[in-house]
Design a protein around this motif. Sequence first.
Motif, PDB file in Angstrom:
ATOM      1  N   ILE A  87      37.831  31.783  44.325  1.00  0.00           N
ATOM      2  CA  ILE A  87      37.223  32.705  45.289  1.00  0.00           C
ATOM      3  C   ILE A  87      38.282  33.498  46.031  1.00  0.00           C
ATOM      4  O   ILE A  87      38.165  34.727  46.194  1.00  0.00           O
ATOM      5  N   GLU A  88      39.331  32.848  46.485  1.00  0.00           N
ATOM      6  CA  GLU A  88      40.390  33.565  47.202  1.00  0.00           C
ATOM      7  C   GLU A  88      41.073  34.570  46.284  1.00  0.00           C
ATOM      8  O   GLU A  88      41.403  35.695  46.695  1.00  0.00           O
ATOM      9  N   MET A  89      41.280  34.183  45.045  1.00  0.00           N
ATOM     10  CA  MET A  89      41.893  35.073  44.059  1.00  0.00           C
ATOM     11  C   MET A  89      41.047  36.335  43.863  1.00  0.00           C
ATOM     12  O   MET A  89      41.562  37.469  43.888  1.00  0.00           O
ATOM     13  N   MET A  90      39.746  36.146  43.673  1.00  0.00           N
ATOM     14  CA  MET A  90      38.861  37.271  43.403  1.00  0.00           C
ATOM     15  C   MET A  90      38.600  38.099  44.660  1.00  0.00           C
ATOM     16  O   MET A  90      38.463  39.329  44.589  1.00  0.00           O
ATOM     17  N   ARG A  91      38.539  37.458  45.796  1.00  0.00           N
ATOM     18  CA  ARG A  91      38.355  38.183  47.062  1.00  0.00           C
ATOM     19  C   ARG A  91      39.545  39.116  47.317  1.00  0.00           C
ATOM     20  O   ARG A  91      39.375  40.259  47.741  1.00  0.00           O
ATOM     21  N   THR A  92      40.721  38.631  47.029  1.00  0.00           N
ATOM     22  CA  THR A  92      41.919  39.453  47.191  1.00  0.00           C
ATOM     23  C   THR A  92      41.946  40.598  46.183  1.00  0.00           C
ATOM     24  O   THR A  92      42.238  41.754  46.523  1.00  0.00           O
ATOM     25  N   LYS A  93      41.620  40.289  44.936  1.00  0.00           N
ATOM     26  CA  LYS A  93      41.632  41.292  43.871  1.00  0.00           C
ATOM     27  C   LYS A  93      40.677  42.446  44.165  1.00  0.00           C
ATOM     28  O   LYS A  93      40.984  43.614  43.889  1.00  0.00           O
ATOM     29  N   HIS A  94      39.506  42.122  44.751  1.00  0.00           N
ATOM     30  CA  HIS A  94      38.468  43.134  44.954  1.00  0.00           C
ATOM     31  C   HIS A  94      38.242  43.452  46.435  1.00  0.00           C
ATOM     32  O   HIS A  94      37.138  43.840  46.831  1.00  0.00           O
TER      33      HIS A  94
END
Length: 237
Positions: A85-92
């Motif tokens: 979740i943190e990875m994808m939240r940062t990416k988008h």
Amino acid sequence: MQRDVSSCNTYNYGDALYWDARYVQDALSFDWYQRYSSLRHFVRSFVSISSRVLMVGCGNSLMSEDMVKDGYEDIMNVDISSVAIEMMRTKHASVPQLKYMQMDVRDMSYFEDESFDTVIDKGTLDSLMCGNDAPLSASRMLGEVSRLIKPGGTYFLITYGDPKVRMSHLTHSAYNWNISLYILPRPEFKKPGNSSSSAKSCLEAIPLTSEGMLPHDYVLEDPDSHFIYICNKKVKK
């Protein structure tokens, strides 16, 4: 044709620790089963552009990103892994159409009843079916999915489970779903000989028996095909 436990391995796919470790080790985007390009016809047929969509078990898949590129406006993504979740939240972070929350799909009480028009599940139910207490976990997740879908809304399930191992979980009377089934060969599947896979046949619903099973003489083009269950929540009269 029955396939379920035999497709699992020794990992506990219902455990956040497993997924956190996996995403730390491999941060590259990965899509289970099928890419959006293969599923687009079904998504566009059953999910309107303006739908409020819940993507359960989003992981680091490109599915939601590709849907936004295709015009979808509101996708809430949840996953048991805080790392994903943190990875994808940062990416988008600059994509307002995509939102991310760490959440166990067996308890989505953060959301109110009938909060979503569509719930999309690409392998998450399968993961729970490979974990500890599989029947209970599946029941809890599907109960939450049913609770969150608005009347007339859709649970869009992509799974390796054929009707013999999935219909008993999906046909609980409390869910009140009309179910249609489609079958897609794996992206890498090649028919033997010079013949090619029929795209048209993949886009047609499979006629099921009165018990919700495949006809006894039905032959899968690809023995390891993926099954798409379109579960439409009936509107109460």
